[in-house]
Design a protein around this motif. Structure first.
Motif, PDB file in Angstrom:
ATOM      1  N   ARG A 114      -0.521   3.420   2.466  1.00  0.00           N
ATOM      2  CA  ARG A 114      -0.244   2.067   2.274  1.00  0.00           C
ATOM      3  C   ARG A 114       0.747   1.757   3.625  1.00  0.00           C
ATOM      4  O   ARG A 114       1.202   2.752   4.051  1.00  0.00           O
ATOM      5  CB  ARG A 114       0.858   2.010   1.101  1.00  0.00           C
ATOM      6  N   LYS A 119       6.629  -3.998  -0.802  1.00  0.00           N
ATOM      7  CA  LYS A 119       6.359  -5.316  -0.457  1.00  0.00           C
ATOM      8  C   LYS A 119       6.686  -6.276  -1.647  1.00  0.00           C
ATOM      9  O   LYS A 119       6.418  -6.080  -2.848  1.00  0.00           O
ATOM     10  CB  LYS A 119       4.856  -5.557   0.153  1.00  0.00           C
ATOM     11  N   THR A 126       8.257  -5.960  -6.627  1.00  0.00           N
ATOM     12  CA  THR A 126       7.680  -5.059  -5.211  1.00  0.00           C
ATOM     13  C   THR A 126       6.603  -4.285  -5.629  1.00  0.00           C
ATOM     14  O   THR A 126       6.657  -3.658  -6.902  1.00  0.00           O
ATOM     15  CB  THR A 126       8.826  -4.355  -4.407  1.00  0.00           C
ATOM     16  N   PHE A 129       1.763  -2.039  -0.687  1.00  0.00           N
ATOM     17  CA  PHE A 129       0.947  -2.946   0.075  1.00  0.00           C
ATOM     18  C   PHE A 129       0.082  -2.373   1.252  1.00  0.00           C
ATOM     19  O   PHE A 129       0.540  -1.419   1.829  1.00  0.00           O
ATOM     20  CB  PHE A 129       1.923  -4.104   0.545  1.00  0.00           C
ATOM     21  N   GLU A 131      -1.386  -3.543   4.785  1.00  0.00           N
ATOM     22  CA  GLU A 131      -1.510  -4.352   5.834  1.00  0.00           C
ATOM     23  C   GLU A 131      -2.674  -4.028   6.752  1.00  0.00           C
ATOM     24  O   GLU A 131      -2.454  -3.070   7.541  1.00  0.00           O
ATOM     25  CB  GLU A 131      -0.339  -5.019   6.360  1.00  0.00           C
ATOM     26  N   ASP A 282      -6.230  -7.245   3.803  1.00  0.00           N
ATOM     27  CA  ASP A 282      -4.828  -6.924   3.197  1.00  0.00           C
ATOM     28  C   ASP A 282      -5.141  -6.814   1.730  1.00  0.00           C
ATOM     29  O   ASP A 282      -5.868  -7.514   0.941  1.00  0.00           O
ATOM     30  CB  ASP A 282      -3.849  -7.732   3.676  1.00  0.00           C
ATOM     31  N   ILE A 284      -2.377  -5.919  -2.001  1.00  0.00           N
ATOM     32  CA  ILE A 284      -1.387  -5.564  -2.537  1.00  0.00           C
ATOM     33  C   ILE A 284      -1.614  -5.485  -4.087  1.00  0.00           C
ATOM     34  O   ILE A 284      -2.516  -5.890  -4.732  1.00  0.00           O
ATOM     35  CB  ILE A 284      -0.293  -6.540  -2.640  1.00  0.00           C
ATOM     36  N   ARG A 319       3.922  -2.085 -10.541  1.00  0.00           N
ATOM     37  CA  ARG A 319       5.094  -2.621  -9.385  1.00  0.00           C
ATOM     38  C   ARG A 319       6.363  -2.120  -9.953  1.00  0.00           C
ATOM     39  O   ARG A 319       6.540  -1.519 -10.920  1.00  0.00           O
ATOM     40  CB  ARG A 319       5.210  -4.391  -9.913  1.00  0.00           C
TER      41      ARG A 319
END
Length: 362
Positions: A114, A119, A126, A129, A131, A282, A284, A319
């Motif tokens: 990750r 994120k 949060t 994530f 990217e 991307d 998440i 999360r």
């Protein structure tokens, strides 16, 4: 479906066994000896220490995640045989304390990747994530430092001692292809599966996370065709799959519902979580709720139910909500919410089928 919860051990987890046993329907822990380096035989005294703690809490310890595979096995080096022998000895010991499933992976160097561990989502929570644009130019040594910045928690797959040889490992994998990795996996399976079968422990390969090559490293557990090929390397019910909806779901081309149907009899363990994948690649991690992500969580649970799934299941990464301070992805609150969502889906399908059968008998 048998619900379990990942626990990293006393002093290495913000979540306690007392808290875990209060989550409805949870009957056991998913555990490992995180302080034992990959390739070493697990000491029986350390195994028994976990068993005593689980027994006291009234929880079983039938699922291990993970007995990590030494890189020499993945690389196919002559030294692999001694590490495979250690693996066999560990399997025998785990059978003695009632273990039924060993989740493991065959990912070179990294267990997962990750770019951001916290994120922020729109609701203020949060999550982990990825990217895509950051990967190519990433300073891997800096990322290792970031992921291990909290010395109080081990981050599986990113243990500092494991990655001290980072440059050396990348050099070793320079000419290793996907075909080499499949061949080395077959060698491992041909040695391990007979021992696992003798002791009634099902091996469950975890998909690559994310399910595509990164940093020039080959990856083989990436989608339906490759999973099929891997399971055929040693065609035995003891050579199984950990169905991880989050790992495989990071690639929208993967049809998780179809995979749940096709591989139903080879899935002793499932990691169920949701991710939202964006058009640029991307992704998440989100709540487990179907509508919050891209993965058809409802369809996956339905497929498992339709195939009379009796394996183990756990909520995967959650999360970070309500101000909880925890290991990234492994807090109590969101994973507990995830469990209740999964049970809700399962119970709804169960009631629907029972109602339909009752109507048929009228």
């Amino acid at each position: 479906m048998k619900m379990v919860f990942r626990w990293f051990g006393e002093g290495n987890d913000t979540v306690t066994l007392d808290q875990i046993k209060q989550i409805p329907g949870v009957e056991g822990i998913v555990w490992a000896l995180h302080d034992v380096p990959a390739g070493e035989e697990w000491p029986m005294d350390k195994i028994m220490a976990i068993k005593e703690q689980a027994d006291q809490a009234g929880l079983h310890m039938k699922v291990v995640e993970s007995v990590n595979i030494h890189e020499d096995i993945k690389l196919g080096l002559p030294s692999r045989d001694k590490y495979i022998e250690n693996y066999k000895k560990t399997i025998v010991k785990l059978a003695q304390v009632g273990v039924k499933v060993i989740c493991y992976n065959f990912m070179p160097v990294f267990d997962w990747m990750r770019t951001d561990l916290h994120k922020e989502l729109k609701d203020g929570s949060t999550a982990l994530f990825y990217e895509k644009s950051k990967i190519d130019g990433m300073d891997l040594f800096a990322q290792v430092k970031r992921i291990n910045e909290n010395p109080n928690f081990t981050m599986p797959g990113w243990e500092p001692e494991r990655l001290e040889r980072l440059s050396e490992l990348f050099d070793a994998y320079r000419n290793v292809t996907e075909e080499h990795l499949f061949a080395n996996a077959k060698y491992f399976l041909d040695e391990i599966i007979p021992v696992a079968a003798e002791h009634d422990i099902r091996m469950a390969i975890h998909p690559d996370d994310p399910p595509w090559p990164i940093f020039g490293l080959p990856r083989i557990i990436t989608g339906q065709a490759n999973v099929r090929r891997f399971l055929q390397l040693h065609d035995s019910p003891y050579n199984g799959l950990t169905l991880c909806s989050g790992s495989l779901g990071a690639n929208p081309a993967n049809d998780l519902v179809a995979m749940a149907h096709e591989f139903a009899d080879r899935i002793p363990f499932a990691h169920l979580r949701n991710v939202r994948v964006y058009d640029n690649g991307d992704f998440i991690e989100t709540s487990h709720r179907t509508q919050d992500g891209t993965v058809d969580m409802s369809g996956i649970v339905q497929a498992l139910y339709q195939n009379n799934f009796e394996g183990f299941c756990r909520p995967d990464h959650g999360r970070h909500i309500w101000g909880e301070q925890c290991r990234p992805g492994y807090g109590l609150y969101d994973r507990a919410l995830g469990i209740m969502y999964l049970w809700g889906l399962w119970d709804a399908y169960d009631k629907q089928i029972r109602t339909e059968k009752a109507v048929e008998t009228i």
